[in-house]
Write a protein that holds these residues in place. Structure first.
Motif, PDB file in Angstrom:
ATOM      1  N   GLY A  74      12.259  -1.774  -6.388  1.00 37.31           N
ATOM      2  CA  GLY A  74      12.696  -2.630  -5.450  1.00 37.31           C
ATOM      3  C   GLY A  74      11.849  -3.103  -4.479  1.00 37.31           C
ATOM      4  N   PRO A  75      11.986  -4.392  -3.895  1.00 31.65           N
ATOM      5  CA  PRO A  75      11.103  -4.904  -3.024  1.00 31.65           C
ATOM      6  C   PRO A  75      11.061  -3.967  -1.633  1.00 31.65           C
ATOM      7  CG  PRO A  75      12.740  -6.228  -3.087  1.00 31.65           C
ATOM      8  CD  PRO A  75      13.088  -5.147  -4.111  1.00 31.65           C
ATOM      9  N   SER A  76       9.889  -3.929  -0.885  1.00 32.90           N
ATOM     10  CA  SER A  76       9.979  -3.119   0.156  1.00 32.90           C
ATOM     11  C   SER A  76      10.266  -3.909   1.376  1.00 32.90           C
ATOM     12  CB  SER A  76       8.556  -2.444   0.638  1.00 32.90           C
ATOM     13  OG  SER A  76       8.029  -1.738  -0.369  1.00 32.90           O
ATOM     14  N   ILE A  77      10.942  -3.312   2.433  1.00 31.96           N
ATOM     15  CA  ILE A  77      11.224  -4.213   3.558  1.00 31.96           C
ATOM     16  C   ILE A  77       9.949  -4.193   4.475  1.00 31.96           C
ATOM     17  CG2 ILE A  77      12.482  -4.392   5.887  1.00 31.96           C
ATOM     18  CD1 ILE A  77      14.590  -2.624   4.181  1.00 31.96           C
ATOM     19  N   VAL A  78       9.454  -5.748   4.469  1.00 32.88           N
ATOM     20  CA  VAL A  78       8.140  -5.583   5.454  1.00 32.88           C
ATOM     21  C   VAL A  78       8.518  -5.690   6.916  1.00 32.88           C
ATOM     22  CG1 VAL A  78       6.409  -7.079   5.808  1.00 32.88           C
ATOM     23  CG2 VAL A  78       7.205  -6.832   3.527  1.00 32.88           C
TER      24      VAL A  78
ATOM     25  N   PRO B  41       6.913  12.956  -8.502  1.00 34.65           N
ATOM     26  CA  PRO B  41       6.506  13.940  -9.793  1.00 34.65           C
ATOM     27  C   PRO B  41       6.821  13.288 -10.961  1.00 34.65           C
ATOM     28  CG  PRO B  41       8.829  14.333  -8.582  1.00 34.65           C
ATOM     29  CD  PRO B  41       8.068  13.437  -7.831  1.00 34.65           C
ATOM     30  N   GLY B  42       5.748  13.860 -11.678  1.00 29.48           N
ATOM     31  CA  GLY B  42       5.617  13.012 -13.465  1.00 29.48           C
ATOM     32  C   GLY B  42       5.219  11.716 -13.371  1.00 29.48           C
ATOM     33  N   HIS B  43       4.531  11.449 -12.047  1.00 27.58           N
ATOM     34  CA  HIS B  43       4.028   9.973 -12.356  1.00 27.58           C
ATOM     35  C   HIS B  43       2.800   9.972 -13.496  1.00 27.58           C
ATOM     36  CE1 HIS B  43       1.611   6.560 -11.221  1.00 27.58           C
ATOM     37  NE2 HIS B  43       0.503   7.166 -11.044  1.00 27.58           N
ATOM     38  N   ARG B  44       2.844   9.075 -14.264  1.00 22.71           N
ATOM     39  CA  ARG B  44       2.093   8.756 -15.268  1.00 22.71           C
ATOM     40  C   ARG B  44       1.255   7.360 -15.215  1.00 22.71           C
ATOM     41  NH1 ARG B  44       4.047  13.257 -16.244  1.00 22.71           N
ATOM     42  NH2 ARG B  44       4.650  14.071 -18.295  1.00 22.71           N
ATOM     43  N   GLY B  45       1.354   6.866 -14.204  1.00 25.12           N
ATOM     44  CA  GLY B  45       0.872   5.470 -13.879  1.00 25.12           C
ATOM     45  C   GLY B  45       1.597   4.400 -14.380  1.00 25.12           C
ATOM     46  N   GLN B  46       3.069   4.642 -14.197  1.00 18.26           N
ATOM     47  CA  GLN B  46       4.149   3.664 -14.625  1.00 18.26           C
ATOM     48  C   GLN B  46       3.797   2.317 -13.900  1.00 18.26           C
ATOM     49  OE1 GLN B  46       4.803   6.792 -13.680  1.00 18.26           O
ATOM     50  NE2 GLN B  46       6.684   7.530 -14.732  1.00 18.26           N
ATOM     51  N   SER B  47       4.419   1.250 -14.272  1.00 18.55           N
ATOM     52  CA  SER B  47       4.644   0.036 -13.528  1.00 18.55           C
ATOM     53  C   SER B  47       5.199   0.211 -12.206  1.00 18.55           C
ATOM     54  CB  SER B  47       4.825  -1.143 -14.446  1.00 18.55           C
ATOM     55  OG  SER B  47       5.624  -2.054 -13.522  1.00 18.55           O
ATOM     56  N   LEU B  48       4.981  -0.367 -11.165  1.00 15.53           N
ATOM     57  CA  LEU B  48       5.747  -0.648  -9.851  1.00 15.53           C
ATOM     58  C   LEU B  48       6.968  -1.552 -10.212  1.00 15.53           C
ATOM     59  CD1 LEU B  48       3.039  -0.704  -7.004  1.00 15.53           C
ATOM     60  CD2 LEU B  48       4.588   1.209  -7.434  1.00 15.53           C
ATOM     61  N   ALA B  49       7.013  -2.271 -10.979  1.00 17.16           N
ATOM     62  CA  ALA B  49       7.960  -3.280 -11.124  1.00 17.16           C
ATOM     63  C   ALA B  49       9.303  -2.747 -11.025  1.00 17.16           C
ATOM     64  CB  ALA B  49       7.607  -4.203 -12.605  1.00 17.16           C
TER      65      ALA B  49
ATOM     66  N   ARG C 267       0.781  -1.074  -0.123  1.00 13.69           N
ATOM     67  CA  ARG C 267       0.019  -0.015   0.117  1.00 13.69           C
ATOM     68  C   ARG C 267       0.756   1.207   0.098  1.00 13.69           C
ATOM     69  NH1 ARG C 267      -4.155  -0.586   4.886  1.00 13.69           N
ATOM     70  NH2 ARG C 267      -4.191   1.521   5.085  1.00 13.69           N
ATOM     71  N   ASP C 268       1.939   1.304   0.850  1.00 13.89           N
ATOM     72  CA  ASP C 268       2.765   2.273   0.890  1.00 13.89           C
ATOM     73  C   ASP C 268       3.599   2.513  -0.376  1.00 13.89           C
ATOM     74  OD1 ASP C 268       2.762   4.466   2.657  1.00 13.89           O
ATOM     75  OD2 ASP C 268       5.090   3.999   3.253  1.00 13.89           O
ATOM     76  N   ALA C 269       4.171   1.318  -0.990  1.00 13.46           N
ATOM     77  CA  ALA C 269       4.801   1.441  -2.315  1.00 13.46           C
ATOM     78  C   ALA C 269       3.900   2.169  -3.314  1.00 13.46           C
ATOM     79  CB  ALA C 269       5.285   0.016  -2.693  1.00 13.46           C
ATOM     80  N   VAL C 270       2.680   1.893  -3.320  1.00 16.22           N
ATOM     81  CA  VAL C 270       1.820   2.262  -4.456  1.00 16.22           C
ATOM     82  C   VAL C 270       1.732   3.933  -4.162  1.00 16.22           C
ATOM     83  CG1 VAL C 270      -0.526   2.418  -5.107  1.00 16.22           C
ATOM     84  CG2 VAL C 270       0.562   0.181  -4.663  1.00 16.22           C
ATOM     85  N   ARG C 271       1.586   4.472  -2.775  1.00 18.44           N
ATOM     86  CA  ARG C 271       1.228   5.561  -2.494  1.00 18.44           C
ATOM     87  C   ARG C 271       2.546   6.504  -2.868  1.00 18.44           C
ATOM     88  NH1 ARG C 271      -0.906   7.217   2.617  1.00 18.44           N
ATOM     89  NH2 ARG C 271       0.384   5.676   3.508  1.00 18.44           N
ATOM     90  N   ARG C 272       3.633   5.950  -2.351  1.00 21.59           N
ATOM     91  CA  ARG C 272       4.829   6.620  -2.677  1.00 21.59           C
ATOM     92  C   ARG C 272       5.273   6.765  -4.073  1.00 21.59           C
ATOM     93  NH1 ARG C 272       9.011   3.665  -1.039  1.00 21.59           N
ATOM     94  NH2 ARG C 272       7.675   2.113   0.089  1.00 21.59           N
ATOM     95  N   HIS C 273       4.779   5.824  -4.987  1.00 18.64           N
ATOM     96  CA  HIS C 273       4.927   6.018  -6.562  1.00 18.64           C
ATOM     97  C   HIS C 273       4.008   6.958  -7.107  1.00 18.64           C
ATOM     98  CE1 HIS C 273       5.676   4.034 -10.629  1.00 18.64           C
ATOM     99  NE2 HIS C 273       4.443   4.422 -10.501  1.00 18.64           N
ATOM    100  N   ARG C 274       2.978   7.024  -6.686  1.00 18.76           N
ATOM    101  CA  ARG C 274       1.930   8.016  -7.137  1.00 18.76           C
ATOM    102  C   ARG C 274       2.311   9.396  -6.732  1.00 18.76           C
ATOM    103  NH1 ARG C 274      -3.236   4.553  -5.861  1.00 18.76           N
ATOM    104  NH2 ARG C 274      -3.333   3.009  -7.607  1.00 18.76           N
ATOM    105  N   ALA C 275       2.942   9.492  -5.526  1.00 22.46           N
ATOM    106  CA  ALA C 275       3.323  10.809  -5.210  1.00 22.46           C
ATOM    107  C   ALA C 275       4.683  11.440  -5.833  1.00 22.46           C
ATOM    108  CB  ALA C 275       3.636  10.817  -3.723  1.00 22.46           C
TER     109      ALA C 275
END
Ligand SMILES: [Zn+2]
Ligand SMILES: [Zn+2]
Length: 185
Positions: free
Chosen positions: A181-185, A170-178, A160-168
């Motif tokens: 790197g993996p988040s530390i759980v 600048p210049g986010h265009r909905g790129q893939s999260l791939a 959830r946080d990875a998605v949020r940080r990704h969307r935040a």
């Protein structure tokens, strides 16, 4: 429950009870029993009230602002709860009790959580007790990870946080999260 050298069973039980406070004596007994605690006498409403007070005090340790304050709060809890340690074999296995015999479950929990938390923090690191890094998730967890850098209560929150940080970004265009790197759980 036998306190292992790192106390993590006790600290995990504390986190579980704090995250989902038990409502009835039967529920408290069942959840402590599931965690491996030997229930020695009938569990009452007093034990539920006592457990909730213990957990409220324990949450101040979780939310302490630095190591000194955290240590002081743990010490206060130890001083209030613990009797001298003693050997017992009431479960058929020799282990240590940090409390007097014949105590109700609420008092047993107080001593167990105080000592277990102290062992966890000194054994693994004073910072290894926290709330999930997702702001709207208050879940408490004990960090028993190898690196000691666990930030999220679960993989769900990490994602959830990875998605949020990704969307935040600048210049986010909905790129893939791939690409991340993996988040530390
Ligand atoms: Zn015991
Ligand atoms: Zn979470």
């Amino acid at each position: 429950m036998h306190l292992n050298p790192y106390g993590h069973d006790a600290v995990n039980l504390a986190a579980d009870l704090a995250n989902h406070p038990p409502q009835t004596p039967a529920e408290l007994a069942a959840r402590c029993g599931d965690a491996g605690l030997a229930i020695e006498s009938p569990v009452t409403e007093d034990d539920v009230a006592r457990a909730r007070a213990v957990l409220a005090q324990w949450e101040t340790i979780v939310d302490a602002s630095d190591e000194r304050e955290r240590a002081e709060l743990v010490n206060r809890m130890l001083a209030e709860s613990a009797a001298y340690p003693r050997l017992t074999d009431h479960t058929g296995v020799w282990h240590l009790h940090y409390r007097d015999d014949g105590q109700p479950l609420g008092s047993v929990l107080f001593a167990l959580i105080a000592v277990g938390t102290a062992l966890h923090l000194v054994g693994r690191g004073m910072h290894r007790l926290r709330r999930c890094a997702v702001p709207e998730c208050d879940t408490i967890f004990a960090d028993t990870s190898r690196t000691g850098r666990q930030r999220y209560c679960s993989q769900v929150c990490a994602n959830r946080d990875a998605v949020r940080r990704h969307r935040a970004r600048p210049g986010h265009r909905g790129q893939s999260l791939a690409k991340q790197g993996p988040s530390i759980v």
